[in-house]
Design a protein around this motif. Sequence first.
Motif, PDB file in Angstrom:
ATOM      1  N   ASP A  68      15.253  72.034 -42.972  1.00 53.15           N
ATOM      2  CA  ASP A  68      15.598  71.821 -41.572  1.00 53.15           C
ATOM      3  C   ASP A  68      17.117  71.696 -41.440  1.00 53.15           C
ATOM      4  O   ASP A  68      17.723  70.736 -41.910  1.00 53.15           O
ATOM      5  CB  ASP A  68      14.890  70.542 -41.090  1.00 53.15           C
ATOM      6  CG  ASP A  68      15.161  70.230 -39.625  1.00 53.15           C
ATOM      7  OD1 ASP A  68      16.198  70.677 -39.099  1.00 53.15           O
ATOM      8  OD2 ASP A  68      14.331  69.533 -39.012  1.00 53.15           O
ATOM      9  N   LYS A 110       7.228  73.482 -36.961  1.00 49.69           N
ATOM     10  CA  LYS A 110       8.397  74.081 -37.616  1.00 49.69           C
ATOM     11  C   LYS A 110       8.021  75.333 -38.411  1.00 49.69           C
ATOM     12  O   LYS A 110       8.908  76.068 -38.852  1.00 49.69           O
ATOM     13  CB  LYS A 110       9.073  73.057 -38.538  1.00 49.69           C
ATOM     14  CG  LYS A 110       9.756  71.934 -37.780  1.00 49.69           C
ATOM     15  CD  LYS A 110      10.415  70.933 -38.729  1.00 49.69           C
ATOM     16  CE  LYS A 110      11.053  69.788 -37.962  1.00 49.69           C
ATOM     17  NZ  LYS A 110      11.667  68.782 -38.868  1.00 49.69           N
ATOM     18  N   ALA A 113       9.777  78.708 -38.005  1.00 49.99           N
ATOM     19  CA  ALA A 113      10.975  79.137 -38.745  1.00 49.99           C
ATOM     20  C   ALA A 113      10.617  80.040 -39.917  1.00 49.99           C
ATOM     21  O   ALA A 113      11.429  80.851 -40.355  1.00 49.99           O
ATOM     22  CB  ALA A 113      11.765  77.926 -39.229  1.00 49.99           C
ATOM     23  N   GLN A 119      16.428  78.730 -36.368  1.00 54.69           N
ATOM     24  CA  GLN A 119      16.234  77.279 -36.444  1.00 54.69           C
ATOM     25  C   GLN A 119      16.633  76.558 -35.161  1.00 54.69           C
ATOM     26  O   GLN A 119      16.032  75.542 -34.805  1.00 54.69           O
ATOM     27  CB  GLN A 119      16.991  76.718 -37.645  1.00 54.69           C
ATOM     28  CG  GLN A 119      16.334  77.084 -38.962  1.00 54.69           C
ATOM     29  CD  GLN A 119      16.126  75.892 -39.880  1.00 54.69           C
ATOM     30  OE1 GLN A 119      16.417  74.748 -39.556  1.00 54.69           O
ATOM     31  NE2 GLN A 119      15.608  76.175 -41.060  1.00 54.69           N
TER      32      GLN A 119
END
Length: 268
Positions: A68, A110, A113, A119
């Motif tokens: 991240d 997430k 991604a 992102q």
Amino acid sequence: GIFCSTSKLLDRTVVCGSLIDRVFNTYKLMHTNQTVDFVKQRHYEWTGCNHTRMGMMDTIMSLDQLVDESDPDVDFPNSFHAFQTAEGIRQAHPDKDWFQLVGLIHDVGKTMALWDEPQWAVVGDTFPVGCKFQNSIVFRDSTFLDNPDDKNPSYKTEHGIYEPNCGLDSVLMSWGHDEYLYRVMKFNNCSIPEEGLYMIRFHSFYPWHSHGDYMHLCNDKDLRMLPWVQEFNKFDLYTKTTDLPDVDKLKPYYQSLIDKYCPGILNW
């Protein structure tokens, strides 16, 4: 500290220079590109849940491939954070299995991604588009200069395109993993209660749950749900402990919760 935001993403005392740059650059891209038109386009792209079919546990484990870029704490895999959050909630709320499950799955959106979504459209703190960008948004002063919505008079007022107290369900949030997972839950008819869905949908909305901003857009339901989102936020932290959870040992218990609330193969 270097950052004065209360966001879990940026509340750090010692962060090395290159990491600061990476975090800032992610937010700069986010705050330049997240517009009303962009968010509507992402809804069209993602909310049909036609990208893949996977079970929840496999999706959680697939996140270990992801770093991240909005978060300085990347010392251990995402799945560890998922299980740590869930276990923290399980300890404090042993009677609320749905809450424990939300702890486990809250960041699973997430996964976008891993399917080439940039992102800045997946991670980080969220905020409403279509109205004035409030000062509680992280890096507010320096990162919205090139956002076309910031120059649009109809989007620059306190309420913008919204009615007062219209409710957050009627507000377009910046596109990211919160809204995406919420949509996946709804699309697949998962039975997590409304309080849990709010935690999923708004856990990254720090200007609201941590700074008390955007109350002028909230309705009574939002205000009833806010304490639940704040309670969740206590557990959504990257702990400094090296005592990492034994994922293999914990998996069967959490698989049973998945089987109860969001079973089988899901459309993503």
